[in-house]
Design a protein around this motif. Structure first.
Motif, PDB file in Angstrom:
ATOM      1  N   MET A 165      30.338  43.961  45.279  1.00 50.62           N
ATOM      2  CA  MET A 165      28.953  43.895  45.727  1.00 50.62           C
ATOM      3  C   MET A 165      28.184  42.913  44.850  1.00 50.62           C
ATOM      4  O   MET A 165      28.212  43.024  43.631  1.00 50.62           O
ATOM      5  CB  MET A 165      28.318  45.287  45.631  1.00 50.62           C
ATOM      6  CG  MET A 165      26.941  45.368  46.278  1.00 50.62           C
ATOM      7  SD  MET A 165      26.037  46.920  45.929  1.00 50.62           S
ATOM      8  CE  MET A 165      27.240  48.149  46.404  1.00 50.62           C
ATOM      9  N   GLY A 166      27.502  41.946  45.470  1.00 54.20           N
ATOM     10  CA  GLY A 166      26.699  41.002  44.715  1.00 54.20           C
ATOM     11  C   GLY A 166      25.435  41.658  44.183  1.00 54.20           C
ATOM     12  O   GLY A 166      25.053  42.757  44.608  1.00 54.20           O
ATOM     13  N   HIS A 167      24.769  40.968  43.278  1.00 50.73           N
ATOM     14  CA  HIS A 167      23.560  41.528  42.685  1.00 50.73           C
ATOM     15  C   HIS A 167      22.485  41.829  43.727  1.00 50.73           C
ATOM     16  O   HIS A 167      21.831  42.876  43.674  1.00 50.73           O
ATOM     17  CB  HIS A 167      23.001  40.562  41.636  1.00 50.73           C
ATOM     18  CG  HIS A 167      23.869  40.462  40.422  1.00 50.73           C
ATOM     19  ND1 HIS A 167      23.719  39.451  39.490  1.00 50.73           N
ATOM     20  CD2 HIS A 167      24.882  41.239  39.970  1.00 50.73           C
ATOM     21  CE1 HIS A 167      24.604  39.620  38.522  1.00 50.73           C
ATOM     22  NE2 HIS A 167      25.323  40.683  38.794  1.00 50.73           N
ATOM     23  N   GLU A 168      22.310  40.906  44.681  1.00 46.65           N
ATOM     24  CA  GLU A 168      21.281  41.111  45.704  1.00 46.65           C
ATOM     25  C   GLU A 168      21.615  42.319  46.572  1.00 46.65           C
ATOM     26  O   GLU A 168      20.720  43.096  46.935  1.00 46.65           O
ATOM     27  CB  GLU A 168      21.125  39.858  46.569  1.00 46.65           C
ATOM     28  CG  GLU A 168      20.486  38.671  45.857  1.00 46.65           C
ATOM     29  CD  GLU A 168      21.474  37.929  44.955  1.00 46.65           C
ATOM     30  OE1 GLU A 168      22.691  38.256  44.967  1.00 46.65           O
ATOM     31  OE2 GLU A 168      21.028  37.029  44.225  1.00 46.65           O
TER      32      GLU A 168
ATOM     33  N   GLY B  39      26.096  47.011  36.822  1.00 46.28           N
ATOM     34  CA  GLY B  39      26.581  45.643  36.877  1.00 46.28           C
ATOM     35  C   GLY B  39      25.511  44.613  37.140  1.00 46.28           C
ATOM     36  O   GLY B  39      25.821  43.460  37.479  1.00 46.28           O
ATOM     37  N   LEU B  40      24.248  44.982  36.969  1.00 48.49           N
ATOM     38  CA  LEU B  40      23.134  44.063  37.194  1.00 48.49           C
ATOM     39  C   LEU B  40      22.729  43.403  35.882  1.00 48.49           C
ATOM     40  O   LEU B  40      23.059  43.901  34.797  1.00 48.49           O
ATOM     41  CB  LEU B  40      21.941  44.827  37.770  1.00 48.49           C
ATOM     42  CG  LEU B  40      22.097  45.359  39.189  1.00 48.49           C
ATOM     43  CD1 LEU B  40      20.933  46.290  39.529  1.00 48.49           C
ATOM     44  CD2 LEU B  40      22.156  44.215  40.205  1.00 48.49           C
ATOM     45  N   PRO B  41      21.988  42.305  35.950  1.00 48.39           N
ATOM     46  CA  PRO B  41      21.453  41.708  34.726  1.00 48.39           C
ATOM     47  C   PRO B  41      20.605  42.727  33.975  1.00 48.39           C
ATOM     48  O   PRO B  41      19.909  43.542  34.598  1.00 48.39           O
ATOM     49  CB  PRO B  41      20.591  40.550  35.248  1.00 48.39           C
ATOM     50  CG  PRO B  41      21.145  40.233  36.597  1.00 48.39           C
ATOM     51  CD  PRO B  41      21.626  41.538  37.158  1.00 48.39           C
ATOM     52  N   ASP B  42      20.653  42.685  32.654  1.00 47.29           N
ATOM     53  CA  ASP B  42      19.946  43.694  31.881  1.00 47.29           C
ATOM     54  C   ASP B  42      18.842  43.112  31.012  1.00 47.29           C
ATOM     55  O   ASP B  42      18.508  43.653  29.958  1.00 47.29           O
ATOM     56  CB  ASP B  42      20.911  44.515  31.036  1.00 47.29           C
ATOM     57  CG  ASP B  42      21.703  43.662  30.050  1.00 47.29           C
ATOM     58  OD1 ASP B  42      21.549  42.425  30.081  1.00 47.29           O
ATOM     59  OD2 ASP B  42      22.455  44.250  29.254  1.00 47.29           O
TER      60      ASP B  42
END
Length: 212
Positions: free
Chosen positions: A1-4, A172-175
């Protein structure tokens, strides 16, 4: 799954702000901002978010929607409202904190949190510092207020506290706030912060978002 995709799934499943759940239609006007401050005060102890929201609703139903009404209310009336929401472990100390907080807001900022924001020149760190002058509100509480208030105070954007950033990393998203904020329109940042908080509380794993 991509970030969006992850963000879209988060917003779909968990993207209701706590203000909305507490029945607060948040606007940049004194009464709803004060009700958010009350919700923040209620949330700033070791108690479940559901109980804090229920207590905020109960205080609102009792007519305690403005600092003037809160300051004029009897301490026992505040305790009773909290008790009806089963907010019982901290009911007496919180009733005291709410009364003192209302007095502070009236005395220093004439009952209008926008004056607090203006005193801080809209600076997020200074806003958080001033919020911490209210009884019961510490760094965690200031973070709660800011991540919800960014819906109507653009100068706070992006506002993600430590819990939301940890939740983002776990999914798994930017933090970092700026990279996380880039994944959604500015008007959805408060919803994303709430969604990450809810995902953290429910121990949601990345694969479970798509399954939902």
């Amino acid at each position: 799954m991509g970030h969006e995709q992850t963000v879209a799934a988060l917003l779909k499943r968990f993207g209701r702000t706590y203000a909305d759940e507490a029945g607060i239609t948040l606007r940049d006007t004194p009464a709803p901002l004060y009700r958010l401050l009350v919700l923040t005060t209620l949330s700033s102890v070791r108690i479940s978010a559901d109980l804090a929201v229920a207590a905020a609703r109960e205080l609102s139903a009792a007519g305690l929607r403005t600092p003037k009404a809160m300051a004029a209310s009897r301490w026992q009336a505040r305790v009773d409202a909290l008790g009806r929401a089963h907010y019982v472990r901290y009911d007496e100390s919180t009733a005291t904190a709410l009364g003192r907080g209302a007095d502070l807001l009236l005395d220093r900022w004439h009952g209008d949190l926008r004056r607090l924001r203006d005193e801080a020149d809209g600076d997020p760190a200074r806003i958080a510092d001033l919020l911490r002058e209210f009884p019961r509100i510490g760094p965690v509480g200031a973070g709660i207020f800011c991540r919800e208030a960014q819906a109507v105070w653009p100068s706070l954007r992006p506002s993600f506290d430590e819990r939301t950033l940890r939740a983002a990393a776990d999914l798994g998203l930017p933090d970092t706030p700026s990279t996380l904020a880039a994944l959604t329109p500015p008007d959805d940042l408060a919803r994303l912060a709430a969604a990450l908080t809810r995902a953290s509380l429910s121990h949601t794993r990345p694969g479970e978002l798509l399954a939902a």
